[in-house]
Design a protein around this motif. Structure first.
Motif, mmCIF file in Angstrom:
data_model
loop_
_atom_site.group_PDB
_atom_site.id
_atom_site.type_symbol
_atom_site.label_atom_id
_atom_site.label_comp_id
_atom_site.label_asym_id
_atom_site.label_seq_id
_atom_site.Cartn_x
_atom_site.Cartn_y
_atom_site.Cartn_z
ATOM 1 N N SER A 111 55.517 -15.432 3.587
ATOM 2 C CA SER A 111 54.088 -15.337 3.766
ATOM 3 C C SER A 111 53.999 -16.205 1.794
ATOM 4 O O SER A 111 52.909 -16.814 1.718
ATOM 5 N N GLY A 112 55.385 -16.217 1.498
ATOM 6 C CA GLY A 112 55.820 -16.342 0.053
ATOM 7 C C GLY A 112 56.230 -17.302 -0.492
ATOM 8 O O GLY A 112 56.708 -17.765 -1.265
ATOM 9 N N SER A 113 56.041 -18.012 1.093
ATOM 10 C CA SER A 113 57.070 -19.608 1.210
ATOM 11 C C SER A 113 55.936 -20.655 0.212
ATOM 12 O O SER A 113 54.766 -20.672 0.992
ATOM 13 N N THR A 114 56.680 -21.642 -0.694
ATOM 14 C CA THR A 114 56.035 -22.761 -0.590
ATOM 15 C C THR A 114 56.350 -24.423 -0.574
ATOM 16 O O THR A 114 55.656 -24.411 -0.769
ATOM 17 N N SER A 115 57.595 -24.116 -0.232
ATOM 18 C CA SER A 115 58.512 -25.274 0.654
ATOM 19 C C SER A 115 59.158 -25.030 2.032
ATOM 20 O O SER A 115 59.948 -24.183 1.717
ATOM 21 N N TRP A 116 59.396 -26.730 2.374
ATOM 22 C CA TRP A 116 60.273 -26.685 3.460
ATOM 23 C C TRP A 116 60.971 -27.640 3.540
ATOM 24 O O TRP A 116 60.166 -28.861 3.538
ATOM 25 N N VAL A 117 62.238 -28.224 3.388
ATOM 26 C CA VAL A 117 63.317 -28.810 3.361
ATOM 27 C C VAL A 117 63.667 -29.432 5.264
ATOM 28 O O VAL A 117 63.880 -28.456 5.686
ATOM 29 N N GLU A 118 62.794 -30.249 5.073
ATOM 30 C CA GLU A 118 62.848 -30.845 7.180
ATOM 31 C C GLU A 118 64.450 -32.176 7.067
ATOM 32 O O GLU A 118 63.876 -33.052 6.650
ATOM 33 N N PRO A 119 64.954 -31.802 8.309
ATOM 34 C CA PRO A 119 66.661 -32.658 8.181
ATOM 35 C C PRO A 119 66.122 -33.234 8.999
ATOM 36 O O PRO A 119 65.002 -33.053 10.764
ATOM 37 N N GLY A 120 67.402 -34.235 9.585
ATOM 38 C CA GLY A 120 67.498 -35.229 10.705
ATOM 39 C C GLY A 120 66.928 -36.190 10.736
ATOM 40 O O GLY A 120 65.959 -35.968 12.035
ATOM 41 N N LEU A 121 65.641 -36.366 9.764
ATOM 42 C CA LEU A 121 64.397 -37.303 10.096
ATOM 43 C C LEU A 121 65.142 -39.032 10.420
ATOM 44 O O LEU A 121 66.483 -39.332 9.843
ATOM 45 N N SER A 122 64.233 -39.706 11.316
ATOM 46 C CA SER A 122 65.079 -41.276 11.111
ATOM 47 C C SER A 122 64.991 -42.040 9.794
ATOM 48 O O SER A 122 63.421 -41.589 9.228
ATOM 49 N N THR A 123 65.451 -43.151 9.521
ATOM 50 C CA THR A 123 65.456 -43.294 8.179
ATOM 51 C C THR A 123 63.840 -44.151 8.099
ATOM 52 O O THR A 123 63.691 -45.398 8.980
ATOM 53 N N ASN A 124 64.082 -44.520 6.595
ATOM 54 C CA ASN A 124 62.684 -46.025 6.399
ATOM 55 C C ASN A 124 61.417 -45.232 7.535
ATOM 56 O O ASN A 124 61.585 -46.459 8.320
ATOM 57 N N THR A 125 61.585 -44.426 8.440
ATOM 58 C CA THR A 125 59.743 -44.010 9.430
ATOM 59 C C THR A 125 59.178 -42.865 8.460
ATOM 60 O O THR A 125 59.281 -41.992 7.782
ATOM 61 N N MET A 126 57.447 -43.304 8.954
ATOM 62 C CA MET A 126 56.616 -42.580 8.284
ATOM 63 C C MET A 126 56.535 -41.036 9.630
ATOM 64 O O MET A 126 56.869 -41.010 10.591
ATOM 65 N N HIS A 127 56.221 -40.059 8.630
ATOM 66 C CA HIS A 127 56.555 -38.650 9.268
ATOM 67 C C HIS A 127 55.852 -38.300 8.269
ATOM 68 O O HIS A 127 55.052 -37.547 7.693
ATOM 69 N N GLY A 128 54.431 -37.681 9.867
ATOM 70 C CA GLY A 128 53.166 -37.091 9.193
ATOM 71 C C GLY A 128 53.039 -35.316 9.667
ATOM 72 O O GLY A 128 53.639 -35.062 10.672
ATOM 73 N N ARG A 129 52.153 -34.367 9.148
ATOM 74 C CA ARG A 129 53.461 -33.373 9.223
ATOM 75 C C ARG A 129 51.756 -31.951 8.579
ATOM 76 O O ARG A 129 51.007 -32.778 7.394
ATOM 77 N N SER A 130 50.953 -31.080 9.529
ATOM 78 C CA SER A 130 50.559 -30.459 8.960
ATOM 79 C C SER A 130 51.436 -29.049 8.430
ATOM 80 O O SER A 130 52.265 -28.612 9.254
ATOM 81 N N ILE A 131 50.318 -27.685 7.928
ATOM 82 C CA ILE A 131 50.887 -26.594 7.767
ATOM 83 C C ILE A 131 50.209 -26.114 8.314
ATOM 84 O O ILE A 131 49.180 -26.141 7.782
ATOM 85 N N ALA A 132 50.244 -24.197 8.926
ATOM 86 C CA ALA A 132 49.495 -23.652 10.149
ATOM 87 C C ALA A 132 49.793 -22.470 8.735
ATOM 88 O O ALA A 132 50.816 -22.053 8.974
ATOM 89 N N ALA A 133 48.628 -21.577 8.190
ATOM 90 C CA ALA A 133 49.004 -20.608 7.759
ATOM 91 C C ALA A 133 48.617 -19.591 8.533
ATOM 92 O O ALA A 133 47.423 -19.856 9.493
ATOM 93 N N PHE A 134 49.018 -18.365 9.251
ATOM 94 C CA PHE A 134 48.489 -17.133 10.399
ATOM 95 C C PHE A 134 48.453 -16.309 10.129
ATOM 96 O O PHE A 134 49.279 -16.089 8.924
ATOM 97 N N ASN A 135 47.882 -15.101 10.681
ATOM 98 C CA ASN A 135 47.725 -13.868 10.500
ATOM 99 C C ASN A 135 47.896 -13.463 11.741
ATOM 100 O O ASN A 135 47.779 -14.188 12.844
ATOM 101 N N THR A 136 47.494 -11.988 12.073
ATOM 102 C CA THR A 136 47.177 -11.701 13.883
ATOM 103 C C THR A 136 45.961 -12.134 14.229
ATOM 104 O O THR A 136 46.014 -11.796 15.476
ATOM 105 N N VAL A 137 45.230 -12.102 13.456
ATOM 106 C CA VAL A 137 43.906 -13.000 13.723
ATOM 107 C C VAL A 137 43.788 -14.124 14.609
ATOM 108 O O VAL A 137 43.115 -14.848 15.399
ATOM 109 N N GLY A 138 44.888 -15.819 13.937
ATOM 110 C CA GLY A 138 45.364 -16.303 14.336
ATOM 111 C C GLY A 138 46.237 -17.693 12.931
ATOM 112 O O GLY A 138 46.230 -17.331 12.463
ATOM 113 N N ALA A 139 45.369 -18.836 12.780
ATOM 114 C CA ALA A 139 45.689 -19.458 12.501
ATOM 115 C C ALA A 139 44.844 -20.688 11.871
ATOM 116 O O ALA A 139 44.042 -20.695 12.684
#
Length: 470
Positions: A111-139
């Protein structure tokens, strides 16, 4: 004990009230709405069912979905990794990074995280991401954010061929995908820098100077317009090759064989009144046809023809020039011509030419020595601005014909005398050109005077006035 629950304070007549009777001092209610305020009151009953009054109600709020995180951003760290960062959402137990297709990519991020490094991606390629915050109810999930990984620095940047006025270079992509844009800069010591872009891993530079050292650097650019580190080299063009031959009154043939293939100059007897040394060589530079780009496309197959006395031939000479398949890539071979550069007018003058596609040769006749180049001549799309050159036509000056150009293919051409007599009739070739040798339809020399050239194409006509001075 009896506990009653309602989404509005008591007393009320809400039909969705829930009631729970138990002998324990504990009641549980299920199926409630999240993020909702509920009111609860409790009474007691003795063993014969006599009830006490209700205690005052109390309220509480069920847990809601966490807010959507904000300020999601991606930063390319290299050719195969991206750092994703975001701002905190409230009431969350943690976060997940989600792919554009909805798959969860990360482990449970605290819950205290504010960043994440994603490795192993293809070179000069567009990567689309979203982030989900979750609790016991849902996200709760953000909108998609996209970023390109960096482009790789090209490797093994080398020249594979270096000629007098051109060079071809190649390099390795180092994992950059097809379509990656590479930017090449070249310059000479103290000279200005020229930048050219390519989307392949080979490049041809033309219009260079002979005996000159060129400095080059190459970079790749990713989809977010971020450049890679550069790779560089320097190389020198060789001195211009030369073929020379002493010519007197007799006929002669001068052969010159540069990298693009044989160039043959056939000189008839009587072309020079005095002995001269005719020289064929690769030009130190080839003027660009940029201001005539609608008419001509250069191939780079060029030759510089001159002599030690700066004489022009008295008779037409025949010039046959070779070209390579790579010189005409993307061009229409049926429209190839030989063009002569007119130094006084600073223009390329098309010569009526014949193409031998089986042997990659183009032949033309001329009475002027200059720089010549194989070019593609494009017919005009409409009969807007026909041209006649030279005008006036002066055979005593060495003029052998008038070239009629900038015409639609197949244009009908009729030449009339000032009195209205039809002198000659012809049509434009596939390149939108024709040539009048100054002869009448019966083969006689047209007399000095003014003539009218009538052009007709697709129902549109134009008239150009020309003059003959003998």
């Amino acid at each position: 004990f009896e506990a009653q629950l309602s989404s509005s304070d008591f007393p009320n007549s809400y039909s969705g009230n829930q009631s729970s009777r138990t002998t324990s001092a504990l009641s549980a209610f299920f199926g409630l709405s999240y993020g909702t305020t509920y009111y609860v009151r409790v009474l007691t009953a003795n063993w014969v069912g006599v009830e006490s009054g209700f205690l005052s109600s109390v309220s509480t709020v069920t847990l809601g979905l966490p807010p959507v995180p904000w300020a999601l951003a991606g930063t390319a760290l290299g050719i195969s990794s991206v750092s994703w960062s975001w701002a905190h959402a409230g009431a969350r137990d943690g976060y997940f990074i989600v792919s554009s297709s909805g798959g969860i990519l990360s482990d449970h991020l605290s819950s205290g995280s504010t960043s994440w490094v994603e490795p192993g991606l293809s070179t000069n390629t567009m990567h689309g991401r979203s982030i989900a915050a979750f609790n016991t109810v849902g996200a709760s999930t953000t909108s998609l954010v996209s970023v390109y990984t960096l482009a790789a620095t090209p490797a093994q940047f080398i020249p594979i061929t270096v000629h007098v006025t051109s060079m071809t270079l190649q390099w390795l992509s180092e994992g950059n995908p097809l379509g990656t844009t590479y930017y090449m800069e070249h310059w000479t010591a103290g000279g200005s820098t020229t930048t050219t872009s390519f989307d392949v891993t080979t490049a041809a530079l033309t219009g260079l100077f002979s005996s000159t050292t060129y400095f080059l650097r190459l970079r790749a650019r990713n989809g977010d317009a971020i450049y890679s580190q550069e790779t560089s080299l320097s190389t020198a063009t060789p001195a211009a090759a030369i073929s020379s031959q002493t010519i007197s009154y007799e006929s002669a043939t001068v052969i010159f064989v540069p990298v693009r293939g044989e160039i043959r100059l056939d000189i008839p007897a009587g072309s020079f009144a005095e002995t001269v040394s005719v020289v064929l060589k690769e030009p130190s530079s080839v003027p660009s046809p940029a201001h005539q780009s609608g008419e001509f496309t250069a191939t780079g197959a060029a030759v510089d023809i001159g002599n030690d006395r700066n004489f022009q031939p008295l008779k037409e000479v025949t010039l046959t020039m070779s070209y390579r398949d790579e010189d005409i890539a993307g061009l229409n071979e049926a429209r190839l011509i030989v063009a002569r550069y007119d130094l006084e007018e600073s223009i390329w003058v098309p010569l009526v030419s014949e193409t031998n596609a089986d042997h990659n040769k183009v032949t033309a006749r001329t009475k002027h020595f200059s720089v010549f180049q194989v070019m593609q001549a494009s017919p005009a799309s409409a009969l807007d601005a026909p041209r006649a050159f030279p005008n006036p036509f002066r055979p005593l000056w060495g003029h052998s014909s008038i070239t009629l150009s900038n015409l639609p293919s197949g244009t009908s051409i009729k030449i009339y005398s000032l009195s209205g007599s039809l002198v000659r009739e012809m049509s434009a070739n596939a390149s939108g050109m024709a040539s009048w040798d100054g002869l009448t339809a019966s083969g006689e020399k047209a007399a000095s005077g003014v003539y009218f050239v009538f052009f007709d194409a697709a129902g549109k006509s134009k008239t150009v006035k020309i003059a003959v001075e003998r």
